[in-house]
Design a protein around this motif. Structure first.
Motif, PDB file in Angstrom:
ATOM      1  N   PHE A   1       4.427   6.066  -4.453  1.00  0.00           N
ATOM      2  CA  PHE A   1       5.167   6.177  -5.700  1.00  0.00           C
ATOM      3  C   PHE A   1       4.269   6.347  -6.928  1.00  0.00           C
ATOM      4  N   PHE A   2       3.129   5.644  -6.950  1.00  0.00           N
ATOM      5  CA  PHE A   2       2.304   5.668  -8.157  1.00  0.00           C
ATOM      6  C   PHE A   2       1.114   6.621  -8.042  1.00  0.00           C
ATOM      7  N   ALA A   3       0.414   6.609  -6.913  1.00  0.00           N
ATOM      8  CA  ALA A   3      -0.715   7.522  -6.739  1.00  0.00           C
ATOM      9  C   ALA A   3      -0.260   8.899  -6.272  1.00  0.00           C
ATOM     10  N   GLU A   4       1.018   9.000  -5.819  1.00  0.00           N
ATOM     11  CA  GLU A   4       1.596  10.262  -5.354  1.00  0.00           C
ATOM     12  C   GLU A   4       0.773  10.900  -4.239  1.00  0.00           C
ATOM     13  N   ARG A   5       0.306  10.066  -3.329  1.00  0.00           N
ATOM     14  CA  ARG A   5      -0.442  10.576  -2.190  1.00  0.00           C
ATOM     15  C   ARG A   5       0.525  11.135  -1.150  1.00  0.00           C
TER      16      ARG A   5
ATOM     17  N   THR B   1       0.828  -1.206   0.000  1.00  0.00           N
ATOM     18  CA  THR B   1       0.000   0.000   0.000  1.00  0.00           C
ATOM     19  C   THR B   1       0.862   1.255   0.000  1.00  0.00           C
ATOM     20  N   VAL B   2       1.914   1.253   0.810  1.00  0.00           N
ATOM     21  CA  VAL B   2       2.801   2.415   0.866  1.00  0.00           C
ATOM     22  C   VAL B   2       3.462   2.647  -0.483  1.00  0.00           C
ATOM     23  N   VAL B   3       3.976   1.587  -1.103  1.00  0.00           N
ATOM     24  CA  VAL B   3       4.642   1.719  -2.405  1.00  0.00           C
ATOM     25  C   VAL B   3       3.674   2.233  -3.461  1.00  0.00           C
ATOM     26  N   GLN B   4       2.495   1.631  -3.530  1.00  0.00           N
ATOM     27  CA  GLN B   4       1.538   2.016  -4.567  1.00  0.00           C
ATOM     28  C   GLN B   4       1.020   3.432  -4.348  1.00  0.00           C
TER      29      GLN B   4
ATOM     30  N   ALA C   1      10.425  -1.323   2.168  1.00  0.00           N
ATOM     31  CA  ALA C   1       9.895  -1.883   0.927  1.00  0.00           C
ATOM     32  C   ALA C   1      10.914  -1.786  -0.198  1.00  0.00           C
ATOM     33  N   LEU C   2      11.611  -0.654  -0.286  1.00  0.00           N
ATOM     34  CA  LEU C   2      12.592  -0.482  -1.359  1.00  0.00           C
ATOM     35  C   LEU C   2      13.748  -1.460  -1.217  1.00  0.00           C
TER      36      LEU C   2
END
Length: 280
Positions: free
Chosen positions: A194-198, A188-191, A221-222
């Motif tokens: 990084f992707f949703a830019e929340r 969830t943190v990654v998505q 995660a990274l």
């Protein structure tokens, strides 16, 4: 010097610039019809990022972010131009279905299900689903203003060989599979980040933790993603655990095995239960 496959510097460029893909995809989604698939654009952007990291030559004097952004935008534009236009009948039905969805959403106070849309439209669920899939493949003929300059104007590039393309695609596939196999909260943190830019604060609020904990989870995660790629593609780069028989080491090995199993399976199944316990 050009980065080579398996070079930890290239992996670092990939992981540290994943937000750039999310930013460009979000920017692009604001200029294209709503039926364009965000996932397809993200996949194209990530492919370009991997290729950029592998081909980047710092001696050329071009900042990596500028070099990668140009390749990502070009790949996304190519993706939009590569898909066939839907027929007029498909687009006409798509407009009718969108109107039905809007009407139902207003009446129900929520997003209607496919079955509800089908019933209200006098269609079968299969017909609604097929139309949605057709529309998602519709080509966008014009994307004026999506790029400010051509790739050749910004940086000289060398076309990758077929072998390099296969290698880049394999690394991208492993990366996406590794993200899918992350523990739920780390995924969830990654998505989201990084992707949703929340904003980090919003993610923290959703997960019920502090901002600093989100930062820790992002870093964790990274590291897992980097080690999962190396475990599959270049095991010599994976640092041995200080406690090989400890619980953390066993969970990490289980995660690597889950990523490898997903890759071997090769099916596009729904995300499985992560191999590691949820962090946080």
């Amino acid at each position: 010097m050009t980065e080579q496959a398996g070079d930890p510097r290239a992996d670092e460029l990939i992981t540290s610039h994943m937000p750039l893909v999310g930013h460009i995809v979000r920017e692009t989604m604001g200029r294209v019809p709503s039926h364009v698939s965000r996932d397809d654009l993200t996949s194209a952007g990530l492919t370009a990022l991997v290729q950029a990291a592998q081909a980047y030559d710092a001696e050329r004097g071009v900042p990596f972010e500028r070099y990668a952004a140009t390749r990502i935008r070009g790949a996304i534009l190519d993706e939009l131009r590569s898909v066939d236009w839907a027929s007029r009948s498909v687009r006409r039905r798509a407009r009718d279905l969108e109107e039905t969805r809007t009407r139902l959403a207003g009446a129900l106070g929520r997003t209607p299900t496919v079955a509800e849309v089908a019933t209200a439209s006098g269609l079968s669920v299969e017909e609604v689903t097929a139309n949605d899939e057709d529309v998602s493949r519709a080509q966008v003929l014009s994307l004026q203003g999506s790029t400010t300059a051509s790739l050749d104007e910004l940086v000289p590039t060398r076309a990758p060989s077929p072998e390099q393309l296969l290698e880049h695609q394999e690394r991208l596939t492993y990366l996406m599979e590794a993200i899918t196999e992350l523990p739920e909260r780390l995924r969830t943190v990654v998505q989201d980040y990084f992707f949703a830019e929340r904003p980090m604060a919003d993610i923290a609020a959703d997960l019920g933790v502090t901002d600093s904990r989100i930062s820790q989870m992002r870093a964790e995660a990274l590291v897992l993603l980097r080690d999962a790629l190396n475990s599959a593609l270049d095991p010599a780069l994976v640092k041995p655990s200080s406690k090989p028989n400890g619980c953390a080491s066993r969970r990490r090995e289980a995660y690597f095995a889950a990523v490898a199993a997903r890759h071997a399976d090769g099916s596009r199944r729904a995300p499985a239960t992560p191999a590691l316990d949820a962090a946080g």
